[in-house]
Design an enzyme around this catalytic site. Sequence first.
Site, PDB file in Angstrom:
ATOM      1  CG  HIS A  15      -1.690   1.211   1.482  1.00 10.98           C
ATOM      2  ND1 HIS A  15      -3.037   1.317   1.201  1.00 10.98           N
ATOM      3  CD2 HIS A  15      -1.322   2.420   2.001  1.00 10.98           C
ATOM      4  CE1 HIS A  15      -3.459   2.531   1.534  1.00 10.98           C
ATOM      5  NE2 HIS A  15      -2.440   3.214   2.034  1.00 10.98           N
ATOM      6  CD  GLU A  16       1.931   3.360   3.695  1.00  9.24           C
ATOM      7  OE1 GLU A  16       2.151   4.471   3.147  1.00  9.24           O
ATOM      8  OE2 GLU A  16       0.923   3.136   4.364  1.00  9.24           O
TER       9      GLU A  16
ATOM     10  CG  HIS B   7       0.338   6.179  -0.580  1.00 10.90           C
ATOM     11  ND1 HIS B   7      -0.737   6.914  -1.032  1.00 10.90           N
ATOM     12  CD2 HIS B   7      -0.100   5.535   0.545  1.00 10.90           C
ATOM     13  CE1 HIS B   7      -1.772   6.732  -0.223  1.00 10.90           C
ATOM     14  NE2 HIS B   7      -1.415   5.895   0.737  1.00 10.90           N
TER      15      HIS B   7
ATOM     16  CD  GLU C 151      -4.830   6.612   2.052  1.00  8.89           C
ATOM     17  OE1 GLU C 151      -4.609   5.418   2.365  1.00  8.89           O
ATOM     18  OE2 GLU C 151      -3.936   7.468   1.974  1.00  8.89           O
TER      19      GLU C 151
END
EC number: 3.4.24.-
Length: 291
Positions: free
Chosen positions: A145-146, A149, A222
């Site tokens: 997930h990071e 980003h 997100e």
Amino acid sequence: MLRIGLFLLTNLAVLVVAGIVLSLLGVGSYRTAGGLDLQNLLVFCAVFGFVGSFISLFISKWMAKRTMGVQLIDQPRNADEQWLVDTVVELSQKAGIKTPEIGVFPAQESNAFATGWNRNAALVAVSLGLLQRFERDEVKAVLAHEIGHVANGDMITLSLIQGVVNTFVMFFARIIGDFVDRVLLKNENGRGFGFMIATLVAEIVLGILASMIVAAFSRYREFRADHAGATLADRGAMIRALQRLQAESGAGAESQMPSSMRAFGISGGMRSLFASHPPLEARIQALRDAA
């Protein structure tokens, strides 16, 4: 005291850099005897709006390390740290970016964040609590997930959006302030106390409205980062990680992270137009629907 000092230092840097840029551009006062010089005003607002946003971006890693107490893993000291490094390297290669700096910060809440001024000079950090309570496949999904980003360029895009928003909030607030002072209060010079008060009030109101735009992009990113977590790691693990976070937040856990660094976790339980994160149930449902 450290955060206050860094805040003051950042604002001082904004004033210095903005002053230099305005001098180089030859921008004079935007207030004249005949009213506002809109061209000078727009340049003035753009310089201050973007300089503040980009200085925050450029020092984001430096500030994160100091305010969050991030301990970088330069040389893994045990099997857990070696697994963490190997996992980030693997995910970064899949995402097509340079491996970020990797760190752990001493917080018992389950959280993680990514920051940095570009996709090949980033920092990814996870909390000690997340490492202790999440299963490894769930931690991998959070890391993915990071990495998402970073690969999506969310930090630079958010800074650009913030710069545009800052510019127009300052611009229109001063136009409103000038109108109130000249037209409503009949001050021919347009430099009275009414200008300052009206401008301040307008900046507050417009700033609140503009924050909805920034929050909307933050919520959108997100969902994209969750999709990256599902794609780079595993969809089921990404869902389980969000469910575990949902259970912990339901137990009353509150994030102590600065809002700009709440990348994986929730944003203080807010579920309104001003929330930086969508509701966890919406994120979970989006992953299920995408499957």
